[in-house]
Design a protein around this motif. Structure first.
Motif, short mmCIF file in Angstrom:
data_model
loop_
_atom_site.label_atom_id
_atom_site.label_comp_id
_atom_site.label_asym_id
_atom_site.label_seq_id
_atom_site.Cartn_x
_atom_site.Cartn_y
_atom_site.Cartn_z
N GLN A 145 5.10 -20.19 8.98
CA GLN A 145 4.90 -21.63 9.13
C GLN A 145 3.84 -21.92 10.19
OE1 GLN A 145 8.79 -23.18 10.04
NE2 GLN A 145 9.45 -23.18 7.87
N THR A 149 0.39 -23.96 9.57
CA THR A 149 0.07 -25.14 10.37
C THR A 149 -1.24 -24.98 11.10
OG1 THR A 149 2.43 -25.58 10.69
CG2 THR A 149 0.92 -26.66 12.21
N GLN A 153 -4.41 -27.34 10.63
CA GLN A 153 -4.97 -28.06 11.77
C GLN A 153 -6.46 -27.76 11.90
OE1 GLN A 153 -6.10 -26.90 14.95
NE2 GLN A 153 -6.31 -29.00 15.81
N VAL A 158 -3.72 -31.66 9.70
CA VAL A 158 -2.61 -31.98 10.61
C VAL A 158 -3.17 -32.08 12.01
CG1 VAL A 158 -0.84 -30.90 9.19
CG2 VAL A 158 -2.01 -29.56 10.94
N GLN A 160 -2.80 -32.01 16.40
CA GLN A 160 -2.44 -30.99 17.42
C GLN A 160 -0.95 -31.00 17.71
OE1 GLN A 160 -4.60 -28.80 18.78
NE2 GLN A 160 -2.82 -27.84 19.85
N ALA A 161 -0.33 -32.13 17.56
CA ALA A 161 1.11 -32.22 17.85
C ALA A 161 1.92 -31.35 16.91
CB ALA A 161 1.58 -33.67 17.75
N GLN A 162 1.57 -31.35 15.66
CA GLN A 162 2.29 -30.50 14.70
C GLN A 162 2.07 -29.02 15.00
OE1 GLN A 162 0.72 -32.07 11.01
NE2 GLN A 162 2.58 -33.32 10.67
N ASP A 165 4.33 -28.14 17.84
CA ASP A 165 5.72 -27.96 17.40
C ASP A 165 5.92 -26.61 16.73
OD1 ASP A 165 6.39 -30.41 18.37
OD2 ASP A 165 6.16 -31.45 16.43
N ALA A 166 4.95 -26.20 15.92
CA ALA A 166 5.05 -24.90 15.24
C ALA A 166 5.02 -23.76 16.27
CB ALA A 166 3.92 -24.76 14.23
#
Length: 411
Positions: A145, A149, A153, A158, A160-162, A165-166
């Motif tokens: 994942q 991500t 990105q 997506v 930077q926040a996602q 989180d990853a």
């Protein structure tokens, strides 16, 4: 006529008196010429045994003092003084309720430690292995994942926040895997949890052995077979370590310990035979053998301690009995002997006797050997069959005429 008869009768009595006087004088002169009667004994050949007489007591080479290793109250004494006991037989029982409770408590601790060890082997290790496998799968999924991500990105799909989180999910998955792996490692046989559990079990088992030993101390048993010769305790007494409660005489060699005068030390040797008798049974003699000579002399009594082994002690012989011992220190067979009473100055440089030769008393220097009961060995100076004065007569001197009167033979 009557006067004549009277004078004749008077002369007859006078003649008879004169005859009697002459006879008495002749008898006295004959006795004076032949000397006085003296008691004599024959010098003859006989067996002689020299002994050293001593007294002492019956003793076992070893005595065992029975005591307690713990403080406690005497609950029971199942034996009596003088009783023969076997090795391991119970002699004294102490009150043991507290010691029994300690054993039960220690047994429970052992059971608990074993259960903990079993739990680690049968439950904790399988659970840790399962958790480790799950953490590995979770980490694999999280890594994929994170990779997707990051790729999204990079393309701008997506933010930077996602991606952050990853990354956090990946870090958590890695941490969970490390924790699961550590749990597996500690649960293995060489792991810390297993070592702690094994150590706890060993400590519990050691505590159990200590408790069992203390419980065992409440049962005082005979260390060896023997006879109880002393008892200094009664039920209800509080006993402490170091106090002698009983004395045990072990089964084994019986010895007689006697004291001999140091003047006899040169004649006594190891292995010599002896005859002994207890004062309580003087007619019942038994054999013994010299087994030990003390290397030192008691300066107060001028005596030496000697121990004799009794190979076959009679059944009536008891510990500490007073005994008398005759040690055979020398023996001669068919040797020339004379009565001890006939030899003068026996301990001097030149012992001598009065021997009757040709009707006269003759002083004869002799060489003596060993001395037995009432007789002494003659090595030189006399011959078999000669007569010696058997007692000291102050009126008989060397050269006097004597008339020997035989006495009973030497015994």
């Amino acid at each position: 006529m009557p006067d004549f008869l009277t004078r004749l009768i008077e002369r007859r009595w006078l003649v008879a008196g004169m005859v009697l006087a002459v006879l008495a004088g002749g008898w006295g002169a004959w006795r004076w010429w032949n000397g006085p009667e003296v008691p004599v004994a024959l010098v003859e050949r006989s067996d002689v045994v020299q002994t050293v007489v001593a007294s002492g007591r019956v003793e076992s080479p070893l005595r065992v003092d029975i005591g307690s290793q713990v403080t406690g109250t005497v609950a029971a004494i199942p034996v009596a003084e003088g009783q023969s006991v076997s090795a391991g037989q119970r002699l004294i029982t102490l009150e043991h309720s507290e010691a029994s409770a300690s054993v039960e408590q220690a047994q429970a601790s052992v059971a608990q430690a074993r259960a903990r060890l079993r739990q680690i082997r049968e439950l904790a290790l399988p659970v840790a292995l399962q958790a480790s496998r799950q953490a590995e799968a979770t980490l694999t999924t999280t890594q994929r994942q994170f990779a997707r991500t990051r790729a999204l990105q990079a393309r701008g799909f997506v933010g930077q926040a996602q991606l952050d989180d990853a990354q956090r999910s990946l870090d958590v998955a890695q941490s969970q895997l490390r924790t699961a792996q550590l749990q597996v490692a500690t649960s293995r046989n060489d792991g810390s949890d297993m070592l702690l559990a094994s150590t706890a079990l060993q400590q519990a088992e050691a505590s159990l052995r200590v408790a069992q030993a203390k419980l065992g101390y409440t049962a005082i048993t005979a260390p060896t077979a023997g006879t109880l010769i002393a008892r200094n305790v009664e039920p209800g007494d509080v006993v402490q370590p170091g106090k002698v409660l009983m004395v045990l005489s072990p089964v084994g060699k019986t010895q007689l310990v006697v004291q001999i005068d140091e003047r006899n030390l040169a004649t006594v040797r190891l292995g010599q035979a002896a005859l002994a008798a207890a004062d309580a049974y003087p007619a019942r003699r038994f054999t013994a053998t010299v087994a030990y000579l003390n290397p030192s002399v008691d300066p107060q009594r001028g005596s030496v301690a000697v121990k004799l082994d009794v190979a076959a002690p009679p059944d009536w012989l008891r510990q500490d009995m007073t005994v008398s011992v005759d040690i055979d220190v020398a023996r001669r067979t068919a040797t020339l002997v004379a009565p001890t009473a006939a030899v003068r100055d026996m301990t001097g440089a030149q012992p001598w006797v009065i021997v009757v030769r040709n009707g006269r008393a003759v002083r004869q220097v002799v060489q003596t050997g060993i001395r037995g009961a009432g007789k002494v060995e003659i090595l030189a100076g006399l011959q078999a069959g000669e007569q010696v004065l058997s007692g000291l007569l102050a009126t008989v001197e060397d050269g006097d005429r004597v008339r020997p009167v035989a006495m009973a033979g030497i015994k």
